[in-house]
Write an enzyme that holds these catalytic residues in place. Structure first.
Site, PDB file in Angstrom:
ATOM      1  N   CYS A  92       0.811  -1.217   0.000  1.00 61.89           N
ATOM      2  CA  CYS A  92       0.000   0.000   0.000  1.00 61.89           C
ATOM      3  C   CYS A  92       0.845   1.268   0.000  1.00 61.89           C
ATOM      4  CB  CYS A  92      -0.949  -0.012   1.190  1.00 61.89           C
ATOM      5  SG  CYS A  92      -1.970  -1.497   1.239  1.00 61.89           S
TER       6      CYS A  92
ATOM      7  N   HIS B  57      -2.489   7.753   6.275  1.00 62.10           N
ATOM      8  CA  HIS B  57      -2.818   6.461   5.678  1.00 62.10           C
ATOM      9  C   HIS B  57      -4.245   6.098   6.087  1.00 62.10           C
ATOM     10  CE1 HIS B  57      -2.133   2.673   3.774  1.00 62.10           C
ATOM     11  NE2 HIS B  57      -2.288   1.981   4.888  1.00 62.10           N
TER      12      HIS B  57
ATOM     13  N   GLU C 194      -1.069   4.977  13.982  1.00 60.95           N
ATOM     14  CA  GLU C 194      -0.649   6.124  13.170  1.00 60.95           C
ATOM     15  C   GLU C 194      -0.861   7.436  13.918  1.00 60.95           C
ATOM     16  OE1 GLU C 194      -1.086   8.084   8.705  1.00 60.95           O
ATOM     17  OE2 GLU C 194      -2.473   6.492   9.305  1.00 60.95           O
TER      18      GLU C 194
ATOM     19  N   LYS D 254      -9.918   8.068   2.991  1.00 60.65           N
ATOM     20  CA  LYS D 254     -10.385   6.718   2.670  1.00 60.65           C
ATOM     21  C   LYS D 254     -11.828   6.435   3.086  1.00 60.65           C
ATOM     22  CE  LYS D 254      -5.835   4.543   2.397  1.00 60.65           C
ATOM     23  NZ  LYS D 254      -4.943   5.683   2.668  1.00 60.65           N
TER      24      LYS D 254
ATOM     25  N   HIS E 169      -9.846   2.117   0.315  1.00 61.10           N
ATOM     26  CA  HIS E 169      -8.386   2.008   0.269  1.00 61.10           C
ATOM     27  C   HIS E 169      -7.968   1.632  -1.145  1.00 61.10           C
ATOM     28  CE1 HIS E 169      -4.339   1.330   1.137  1.00 61.10           C
ATOM     29  NE2 HIS E 169      -4.404   0.397   2.066  1.00 61.10           N
TER      30      HIS E 169
ATOM     31  N   PHE F 185       1.420  -3.485   4.159  1.00 58.35           N
ATOM     32  CA  PHE F 185       1.809  -4.809   4.623  1.00 58.35           C
ATOM     33  C   PHE F 185       3.320  -4.991   4.470  1.00 58.35           C
ATOM     34  CE2 PHE F 185      -2.310  -7.544   4.166  1.00 58.35           C
ATOM     35  CZ  PHE F 185      -2.923  -6.763   5.127  1.00 58.35           C
TER      36      PHE F 185
END
Length: 407
Positions: free
Chosen positions: A158, A297, A308, A329, A334, A394
Site C-alpha cells: 500500500c 494512511h 498512526e 479513505k 483504500h 503490509f
C-alpha cells in the site's frame, strides 16, 4: 535541486478527473457502493469503492482497451491527464516513468484460472501475460508517448504510490531524467482477494456502503477496497521554468523505511511510521512545526488507525493542536497504490485552495486514537503551506512525502 509538480491526473471512485475528485471529496461525498462487477451473494463483503462511469475508449484508443487490464487503464488515463496538463516536459530520452502497483493484474489472473478450472475455455489469450505484469502499465504510456527514458515499477504494497513519487524524485536527482511521470494504479476487486483479506480480519463487513469506511471512528471494523489511478508529472524547477510550464507545487522531501516487525501488522509502537515521518521532515529541510496538514494512511482498521495517530503525536508533539490530520479513505476506500498518488494530489489541492477536506463518517472518535484535528464530516478553510502524505503497507512498508506551496 528543487523538484516541482506540473501535471496531475486522477481516476477515482469520486470522479474521473482531479477537479471532480477534489470537489466531491471536499463536499463530503462517499464513492463507496455495492459491488456490481461480480456476484457477491456468497461473499462476506459486498461493498467497495468501484470506479464509475469510466469508458476506456474515451481515454485511449479502442485497441488499447482490449490489451490492458483495468488497473492499467486507470493508470493510463490518469497519466494522460497529467501529461496533458504539464505539456511536453522533456525530450523522449530524458522522460521517465515510475509506476506503483501492489497487485498488478490479480483480477485477470483469477478470472482466467476460474474459466479454465470450470472448463469454459481450454486456451489462454496471448494477451494474458502483458495484461497482468505490473510494468506494462508504464510500458503502455511510454509506447503511446514515445518515451525512452528510465522506467521502473515499484511494488511495496500500500506504499507503492508514495514510493513511486520518491523513486521518481531519486531518478531526477541522480541525473537519469529531466522529468518523470509517477503513477499509482490499482484494480484489486476480485473474490479471491476479498476472501483472503476477510480471513485476515482486515476488511469491513459493514453492509452499508456509505458508512463502511470510517477512519478513526470507534465503530470502524476494517478497510474497504477501492480502485483507481493517479499520476503526477515531476520535474526540476529549472526544467519547468525553461519551458514556461505552470508550477503547481513543490516536492520538498520524501522517505521510505520498513518496520522490520511483521508481514501484515504495523509495529505496535509505530516505530517505522515515526522514523519515516521524521526522515521526510529532515529530507525536506523543515521543522515539524512547519507542517500544516497531514493526509494520513488512515485506513479504518482497528489496529492501524491508533498506531498512526500516536506516531503523529510523537513526531509533531504540541504542534498537533495547530495542524489538521485527515483521511480520504472514508470517501474512496483504500485504493492501495493509486491512493498514494491521489492522496498526494489531495495535499497539493489543499495547498492550492486553502481547504482541508473532511474525514467522513467520523461521528465518535475512538478513545484509542489521539485527539487531533480530524475535520470530521466537514471541510475546513486553512492556509496550507506544507502538507504531508502518509502511505503505510503490509510488510511494514512506510512512505511519507512532503509538498510545499511553490514560491
Amino acid at each position: 535541486m528543487r523538484l516541482v509538480i506540473t501535471g496531475m491526473g486522477a481516476i477515482t471512485p469520486l470522479g474521473n478527473s482531479v477537479d471532480e475528485y477534489w470537489d466531491n471529496l471536499v463536499a463530503g461525498k462517499c464513492g463507496i457502493n455495492e459491488i456490481t462487477r461480480f456476484d457477491t451473494s456468497e461473499l462476506p463483503v459486498k461493498v467497495a469503492g468501484e470506479i464509475k462511469d469510466f469508458e476506456p475508449s474515451e481515454h485511449m484508443p479502442k485497441k488499447l482497451t482490449r490489451e490492458m487490464d483495468p488497473f492499467m487503464q486507470y493508470g493510463f488515463a490518469a497519466a494522460m491527464q497529467a501529461i496533458d496538463q504539464a505539456g511536453e516536459a522533456a525530450e523522449p530520452d530524458r522522460m521517465g516513468i515510475v509506476v506503483g502497483t501492489a497487485l498488478g493484474g490479480i483480477n485477470h489472473i483469477s478470472e482466467t484460472q476460474d474459466v479454465l478450472s470450470k472448463g469454459i475455455r481450454s486456451k489462454v489469450s496471448p494477451r494474458f501475460v502483458p495484461k497482468i505484469i505490473g510494468n506494462e502499465a508504464a510500458a503502455q504510456v511510454a509506447i503511446a508517448k514515445g518515451y525512452r527514458g528510465p522506467s521502473l515499477t515499484v511494488s511495496t504494497a500500500c506504499s507503492s504510490g508514495g514510493d513511486a513519487i520518491g523513486t521518481a524524485c531519486m531518478l531526477i536527482q541522480a541525473g537519469q531524467a529531466d522529468a518523470v511521470v509517477a503513477m499509482g494504479t490499482e484494480s484489486a476487486l476480485s473474490p479471491i482477494f476479498i476472501l483472503g483479506l476477510t480471513s485476515a480480519h482486515a476488511l469491513s463487513t459493514n453492509p452499508d456502503p456509505a458508512k463502511a469506511s470510517r477512519p478513526f471512528d470507534r465503530d470502524r471494523d476494517g478497510f474497504v477496497i477501492g480502485e483507481g489511478g493517479g499520476a503526477l508529472v515531476i520535474e526540476t524547477e529549472e526544467n519547468a521554468k525553461k519551458r514556461g510550464a505552470k508550477i503547481i507545487a513543490e516536492i520538498a522531501g520524501f522517505s521510505n523505511c520498513t518496520d522490520g516487525y511483521h508481514v501484515t501488522s504495523p509495529h505496535p509502537e509505530g516505530i517505522g511510521a515515526i522514523f519515516c515521518m521524521e526522515k521526510a521532515v529532515e529530507n525536506a529541510g523543515i521543522k515539524p512545526e512547519d507542517v500544516d496538514y497531514i493526509n494520513t494512511h488512515g485506513t479504518s482498521t482497528p489496529v492501524g488507525d491508533p498506531i498512526e495517530t500516536s506516531a503523529i503525536v510523537k513526531v509533531f508533539g504540541d504542534h498537533t493542536s495547530d495542524m489538521y490530520v485527515t483521511s480520504s479513505k472514508g470517501a474512496t476506500g483504500h485504493m492501495m497504490a493509486a491512493g498514494g498518488i491521489t492522496e498526494a494530489i489531495t495535499c497539493i489541492k489543499a495547498i492550492e485552495t486553502g481547504i482541508v477536506p473532511p474525514t467522513i463518517n467520523l461521528d465518535n472518535l475512538d478513545e484509542k486514537c489521539e485527539k487531533l484535528n480530524y475535520a470530521p464530516n466537514k471541510a475546513v478553510e486553512k492556509q496550507v503551506n506544507v502538507a504531508m502524505s502518509n502511505s503505510f503497507g503490509f510488510g511494514g512498508q512506510n512512505s511519507s512525502v512532503i509538498f510545499k506551496k511553490y514560491e
